[in-house]
Design a protein around this motif. Structure first.
Motif, PDB file in Angstrom:
ATOM      1  N   ALA A  49       0.849  -1.183   0.000  1.00  0.00           N
ATOM      2  CA  ALA A  49       0.000   0.000   0.000  1.00  0.00           C
ATOM      3  C   ALA A  49       0.884   1.232   0.000  1.00  0.00           C
ATOM      4  CB  ALA A  49      -0.935  -0.001   1.207  1.00  0.00           C
TER       5      ALA A  49
ATOM      6  N   THR B 246      -3.090   5.226  -2.999  1.00  0.00           N
ATOM      7  CA  THR B 246      -4.064   6.246  -2.639  1.00  0.00           C
ATOM      8  C   THR B 246      -3.425   7.610  -2.818  1.00  0.00           C
ATOM      9  OG1 THR B 246      -5.068   4.791  -0.996  1.00  0.00           O
ATOM     10  CG2 THR B 246      -5.566   7.153  -0.821  1.00  0.00           C
TER      11      THR B 246
ATOM     12  N   SER C 164     -11.459   0.091  -7.806  1.00  0.00           N
ATOM     13  CA  SER C 164     -12.154  -0.773  -6.852  1.00  0.00           C
ATOM     14  C   SER C 164     -13.356  -1.457  -7.490  1.00  0.00           C
ATOM     15  CB  SER C 164     -12.598   0.051  -5.648  1.00  0.00           C
ATOM     16  OG  SER C 164     -13.205  -0.775  -4.690  1.00  0.00           O
TER      17      SER C 164
ATOM     18  N   ARG D  95      -1.779  -1.096  -3.539  1.00  0.00           N
ATOM     19  CA  ARG D  95      -2.948  -0.225  -3.414  1.00  0.00           C
ATOM     20  C   ARG D  95      -2.430   1.207  -3.276  1.00  0.00           C
ATOM     21  NH1 ARG D  95      -7.897   0.891  -4.838  1.00  0.00           N
ATOM     22  NH2 ARG D  95      -8.743   2.511  -3.500  1.00  0.00           N
TER      23      ARG D  95
ATOM     24  N   SER E 130      -5.617   0.081  -7.556  1.00  0.00           N
ATOM     25  CA  SER E 130      -4.624  -0.962  -7.315  1.00  0.00           C
ATOM     26  C   SER E 130      -3.852  -1.204  -8.603  1.00  0.00           C
ATOM     27  CB  SER E 130      -5.297  -2.257  -6.855  1.00  0.00           C
ATOM     28  OG  SER E 130      -5.828  -2.111  -5.568  1.00  0.00           O
TER      29      SER E 130
END
Lengths: 112, 116
Positions: free
Chosen positions: A10, A109, A39, A107, A86
């Motif tokens: 992540a 962000t 997602s 992942r 992702s």
């Protein structure tokens, strides 16, 4: 480690920063491909790099491949909120019917 | 740009029932694939199909699974007697084939299969 392992698992960064994701693999490959998955959605192909290539660019994406270290990296420059997703590397092995072996993914962000 | 299309987008089925997932690969592609992704896990190869026969399959693709290209456009995955652990997102993909090596696989948006 398994074929196609990404790290980090992540990554969270601020909008505008660069994001780097790494992938390692174990066996000989024809090519290595990077995919994005929002997602709950499908896989979108980003870049394919052949085993005899070392670097490839597409827009804000830069992929490197080091076959001696069996590793690849994906760099996204000037990240945007829409890059949140992702990211998977997938190896097309040197034998067989061009099946892809995927890693666990990173992942990403992007914080506004 | 041509796309791989999959139907339905979501399938809910009772355990033990048969389910058929449908895919229309890109028309001039020669290789077809099924992958699955259990929630939160990585994408796993199930089977590849070329020249009207299976060219490779994984350990997951047991006797409960079958694939078929019933006509010139559709490519189907059948699960004969579904189990709870078959719940996953199933992706179809296609590829031009050996005549144009080192081409990416094109994926559909997937079918979410939920087994109750």
């Amino acid at each position: 480690s398994q074929q196609g392992e990404e790290d980090p698992q992540a990554l969270s960064i601020q909008e505008g920063e660069n994001a780097t994701m790494n992938c390692s693999y174990k066996t000989s490959i024809n090519n290595l491909q990077w995919y994005r998955q929002n997602s709950g959605r499908g896989l979108v192909h980003l870049i394919l790099i052949r085993s005899n290539e070392r670097e490839k660019h597409s827009g804000r994406l830069r992929v490197t491949l080091d076959t001696s270290k069996k590793s690849s990296s994906l760099l996204i420059t000037a990240s945007r909120a829409a890059d949140t997703a992702s990211y998977f590397c997938a190896t097309d092995l040197a034998k067989g019917a061009q099946k892809l072996v995927f890693g666990q993914g990173t992942r990403l962000t992007i914080n506004p | 740009e041509p796309e791989v299309t999959q139907t339905p987008s979501h399938q809910v089925t009772q355990m033990g029932q048969e389910v058929i997932l449908r895919c229309v690969p890109i028309s001039n592609h020669l290789y077809f694939y099924w992958y699955r992704q259990i929630l939160g896990q990585k994408v796993e190869f199930l089977v590849s199909f070329y020249n009207n026969e299976i060219s490779e399959k994984s350990e997951i693709f047991d006797d409960q699974f079958s694939v078929e290209r019933p006509d010139g456009s559709n490519f189907t995955l059948k699960i004969r007697s579904t189990k709870l652990e078959d719940s996953a997102m199933y992706f179809c993909a296609s590829n031009p084939g050996h005549s144009t090596p080192n081409q990416p696989q094109h994926f559909g948006d997937g079918t979410r299969l939920s087994i109750l």
